[in-house]
Design a protein around this motif. Structure first.
Motif, PDB file in Angstrom:
ATOM      1  N   LEU A 157       0.845  -1.186   0.000  1.00 15.76           N
ATOM      2  CA  LEU A 157       0.000   0.000   0.000  1.00 15.76           C
ATOM      3  C   LEU A 157       0.887   1.244   0.000  1.00 15.76           C
ATOM      4  O   LEU A 157       1.810   1.352   0.826  1.00 15.76           O
ATOM      5  N   HIS A 158       0.607   2.180  -0.902  1.00 17.78           N
ATOM      6  CA  HIS A 158       1.423   3.387  -1.032  1.00 17.78           C
ATOM      7  C   HIS A 158       0.524   4.607  -1.228  1.00 17.78           C
ATOM      8  O   HIS A 158      -0.603   4.500  -1.722  1.00 17.78           O
ATOM      9  N   ALA A 159       1.081   5.749  -0.863  1.00 20.36           N
ATOM     10  CA  ALA A 159       0.393   7.029  -1.076  1.00 20.36           C
ATOM     11  C   ALA A 159       1.448   8.096  -1.334  1.00 20.36           C
ATOM     12  O   ALA A 159       2.614   7.959  -0.922  1.00 20.36           O
ATOM     13  N   HIS A 160       1.023   9.152  -1.998  1.00 17.51           N
ATOM     14  CA  HIS A 160       1.924  10.279  -2.210  1.00 17.51           C
ATOM     15  C   HIS A 160       2.100  11.028  -0.891  1.00 17.51           C
ATOM     16  O   HIS A 160       1.166  11.128  -0.089  1.00 17.51           O
ATOM     17  N   GLU A 161       3.314  11.541  -0.652  1.00 18.91           N
ATOM     18  CA  GLU A 161       3.579  12.256   0.594  1.00 18.91           C
ATOM     19  C   GLU A 161       2.655  13.452   0.778  1.00 18.91           C
ATOM     20  O   GLU A 161       2.319  13.829   1.912  1.00 18.91           O
ATOM     21  N   ARG A 162       2.190  14.024  -0.320  1.00 19.65           N
ATOM     22  CA  ARG A 162       1.268  15.156  -0.239  1.00 19.65           C
ATOM     23  C   ARG A 162      -0.061  14.724   0.364  1.00 19.65           C
ATOM     24  O   ARG A 162      -0.646  15.439   1.187  1.00 19.65           O
ATOM     25  N   TYR A 163      -0.552  13.548  -0.010  1.00 20.57           N
ATOM     26  CA  TYR A 163      -1.798  13.031   0.551  1.00 20.57           C
ATOM     27  C   TYR A 163      -1.629  12.749   2.045  1.00 20.57           C
ATOM     28  O   TYR A 163      -2.502  13.107   2.870  1.00 20.57           O
ATOM     29  N   LEU A 164      -0.524  12.113   2.406  1.00 22.59           N
ATOM     30  CA  LEU A 164      -0.304  11.744   3.808  1.00 22.59           C
ATOM     31  C   LEU A 164      -0.116  12.971   4.688  1.00 22.59           C
ATOM     32  O   LEU A 164      -0.520  12.975   5.859  1.00 22.59           O
ATOM     33  N   ALA A 165       0.504  14.020   4.140  1.00 18.32           N
ATOM     34  CA  ALA A 165       0.667  15.250   4.909  1.00 18.32           C
ATOM     35  C   ALA A 165      -0.683  15.884   5.218  1.00 18.32           C
ATOM     36  O   ALA A 165      -0.873  16.517   6.263  1.00 18.32           O
ATOM     37  N   ARG A 166      -1.632  15.686   4.325  1.00 21.12           N
ATOM     38  CA  ARG A 166      -2.953  16.297   4.496  1.00 21.12           C
ATOM     39  C   ARG A 166      -3.861  15.452   5.380  1.00 21.12           C
ATOM     40  O   ARG A 166      -4.607  15.984   6.214  1.00 21.12           O
ATOM     41  N   TYR A 167      -3.806  14.123   5.224  1.00 25.40           N
ATOM     42  CA  TYR A 167      -4.785  13.271   5.901  1.00 25.40           C
ATOM     43  C   TYR A 167      -4.180  12.354   6.961  1.00 25.40           C
ATOM     44  O   TYR A 167      -4.912  11.635   7.645  1.00 25.40           O
ATOM     45  N   GLY A 168      -2.875  12.358   7.081  1.00 25.30           N
ATOM     46  CA  GLY A 168      -2.236  11.527   8.089  1.00 25.30           C
ATOM     47  C   GLY A 168      -1.894  10.141   7.584  1.00 25.30           C
ATOM     48  O   GLY A 168      -2.399   9.690   6.557  1.00 25.30           O
ATOM     49  N   VAL A 169      -1.038   9.471   8.358  1.00 20.41           N
ATOM     50  CA  VAL A 169      -0.582   8.124   7.999  1.00 20.41           C
ATOM     51  C   VAL A 169      -1.364   7.110   8.819  1.00 20.41           C
ATOM     52  O   VAL A 169      -1.373   7.175  10.059  1.00 20.41           O
ATOM     53  N   PRO A 170      -2.047   6.156   8.174  1.00 20.36           N
ATOM     54  CA  PRO A 170      -2.790   5.144   8.933  1.00 20.36           C
ATOM     55  C   PRO A 170      -1.827   4.242   9.703  1.00 20.36           C
ATOM     56  O   PRO A 170      -0.762   3.881   9.208  1.00 20.36           O
ATOM     57  N   SER A 216      -7.758  -0.416 -14.823  1.00 23.12           N
ATOM     58  CA  SER A 216      -6.439  -0.161 -15.381  1.00 23.12           C
ATOM     59  C   SER A 216      -5.436   0.065 -14.255  1.00 23.12           C
ATOM     60  O   SER A 216      -5.598   0.962 -13.440  1.00 23.12           O
ATOM     61  N   HIS A 217      -4.380  -0.738 -14.227  1.00 27.56           N
ATOM     62  CA  HIS A 217      -3.354  -0.568 -13.204  1.00 27.56           C
ATOM     63  C   HIS A 217      -2.610   0.749 -13.402  1.00 27.56           C
ATOM     64  O   HIS A 217      -2.163   1.366 -12.433  1.00 27.56           O
ATOM     65  N   LEU A 218      -2.473   1.178 -14.651  1.00 24.31           N
ATOM     66  CA  LEU A 218      -1.820   2.454 -14.911  1.00 24.31           C
ATOM     67  C   LEU A 218      -2.636   3.615 -14.375  1.00 24.31           C
ATOM     68  O   LEU A 218      -2.087   4.588 -13.851  1.00 24.31           O
ATOM     69  N   ALA A 219      -3.960   3.521 -14.504  1.00 24.91           N
ATOM     70  CA  ALA A 219      -4.826   4.571 -13.973  1.00 24.91           C
ATOM     71  C   ALA A 219      -4.718   4.628 -12.453  1.00 24.91           C
ATOM     72  O   ALA A 219      -4.686   5.710 -11.858  1.00 24.91           O
ATOM     73  N   GLN A 220      -4.652   3.486 -11.817  1.00 26.56           N
ATOM     74  CA  GLN A 220      -4.489   3.457 -10.363  1.00 26.56           C
ATOM     75  C   GLN A 220      -3.154   4.071  -9.962  1.00 26.56           C
ATOM     76  O   GLN A 220      -3.078   4.852  -9.006  1.00 26.56           O
ATOM     77  N   LEU A 221      -2.097   3.722 -10.672  1.00 28.14           N
ATOM     78  CA  LEU A 221      -0.776   4.272 -10.370  1.00 28.14           C
ATOM     79  C   LEU A 221      -0.764   5.790 -10.542  1.00 28.14           C
ATOM     80  O   LEU A 221      -0.197   6.513  -9.715  1.00 28.14           O
ATOM     81  N   SER A 222      -1.400   6.268 -11.593  1.00 29.56           N
ATOM     82  CA  SER A 222      -1.481   7.718 -11.815  1.00 29.56           C
ATOM     83  C   SER A 222      -2.244   8.405 -10.694  1.00 29.56           C
ATOM     84  O   SER A 222      -1.883   9.509 -10.265  1.00 29.56           O
ATOM     85  N   ALA A 223      -3.307   7.748 -10.206  1.00 36.50           N
ATOM     86  CA  ALA A 223      -4.093   8.323  -9.112  1.00 36.50           C
ATOM     87  C   ALA A 223      -3.270   8.394  -7.824  1.00 36.50           C
ATOM     88  O   ALA A 223      -3.365   9.360  -7.060  1.00 36.50           O
ATOM     89  N   ILE A 224      -2.452   7.381  -7.568  1.00 37.75           N
ATOM     90  CA  ILE A 224      -1.578   7.413  -6.391  1.00 37.75           C
ATOM     91  C   ILE A 224      -0.594   8.569  -6.515  1.00 37.75           C
ATOM     92  O   ILE A 224      -0.389   9.350  -5.575  1.00 37.75           O
ATOM     93  N   ARG A 225       0.012   8.701  -7.682  1.00 42.07           N
ATOM     94  CA  ARG A 225       1.000   9.761  -7.902  1.00 42.07           C
ATOM     95  C   ARG A 225       0.371  11.154  -7.816  1.00 42.07           C
ATOM     96  O   ARG A 225       1.030  12.117  -7.443  1.00 42.07           O
TER      97      ARG A 225
END
Length: 305
Positions: free
Chosen positions: A169-182, A224-233
């Motif tokens: 499981l991965h997230a962009h650091e920008r997302y985690l800075a906003r919503y926290g790390v589970p 699409s795995h590429l779409a998911q990867l783009s959404a994470i990024r």
């Protein structure tokens, strides 16, 4: 059935009209004029004694007969393409065409540097790369070499296990800075999760790790795995990503590493009839060496001499 035998050009036009629903679109794909495609369809219908399409203002709709013939025409197309690839390789040295199939993410994110090095070493080698999460049929030569995430069972295939690609499981650091790390799997319910729309074997393996990760759980759905990867990024949420791939980007942060991990068994596969051909053998070994380096986390993908 009429006595005149259909030629291959008619079947090629038939397949394109099936896919596009119009003569003009089929003609653009084939590089033919619309009237020529129309004559091919008329000729095939006359030769087979069947009505293949219903013409309307909305385009060409296939009849039941056309739908039944689709798979046979597709097999002809695969055979004709394989014939051309085999013919292209005759001569001295490593030359000709090799058709490789791989999943979207592996084909876009992992294989290009491997194939670039291969082409630099063998400039007369042409690679056709097919991006698909479906398993092309190597027995019918829809592809020559496949990168697969499961062990093949057919005895006539040459298969080499490369190793396991870990998914976490991965997230962009920008997302985690906003919503926290589970800090637990239970806390994922408070986050935006990136997942799949349709159930498949990979989704079921995810659900074995966490039964709560069902379709309704996902804030963003894409098969699409590429779409998911783009959404994470893009920072949309937390999603599933190959750990070796995420390690290349310092802005992607792995979460819940000890709670969630999947390993995809990775294989290189080709038909045993191809292993005596230089171009297939060279490509097979280059893919094996490059993917092994990727799995081991090496920054470059070496070619074997």
């Amino acid at each position: 059935m009429a006595e005149s035998e259909p030629n291959w050009d008619w079947y090629r036009s038939f397949l394109q009209v099936l896919e596009t629903g119009s003569l003009s679109a089929a003609g653009r794909r084939l590089g033919l004029a619309q009237p020529t495609v129309g004559r091919h369809i008329d000729g095939l219908e006359a030769a087979l004694g069947l009505k293949l399409f219903t013409r309307s203002s909305d385009g060409f709709s296939p009849t039941d007969a056309a739908c039944e013939l689709r798979s046979f025409a597709a097999h002809l197309a695969a055979t004709e393409a394989a014939l051309r690839r085999v013919a292209s390789g005759h001569g001295s040295g490593v030359r000709g065409t090799v058709r490789v199939t791989a999943s979207e993410v592996v084909g876009v994110e992992v294989l290009p540097p491997i194939l670039a090095a291969l082409h630099e070493k063998h400039p007369e080698l042409t690679i056709e790369l097919v991006l698909s999460n479906e398993a092309d049929d190597l027995l019918r030569r829809e592809s020559d070499i496949a990168v697969r995430m499961f062990r093949p069972v057919q005895e006539v295939l040459v298969a080499k296990r490369i190793g396991g690609i870990e998914v976490g499981l991965h997230a962009h650091e920008r997302y985690l800075a906003r919503y926290g790390v589970p800090t637990s799997m239970d806390e994922l319910s408070r986050h935006s999760i990136i997942g799949f729309d349709q159930e498949n074997a990979f989704v079921r393996s995810i659900q074995e790790k966490c039964r709560a990760l069902t379709r309704n759980y996902f804030a963003f759905r894409a098969d699409s795995h590429l779409a998911q990867l783009s959404a994470i990024r893009a920072g949309l949420g937390i999603g599933f990503c190959q750990t070796q791939l995420a390690a290349r980007d310092q802005s992607l942060v792995r979460v819940l590493q000890h709670e969630f991990s999947l390993t995809m068994d990775t294989w290189i596969v080709m038909h045993e009839d191809l292993r005596s051909s230089a171009r297939y053998a060279v490509t097979f070994e280059a893919l094996a060496a490059g993917l092994k380096a990727y799995i081991q986390g090496e920054s470059s993908f070496p070619l074997q001499d």
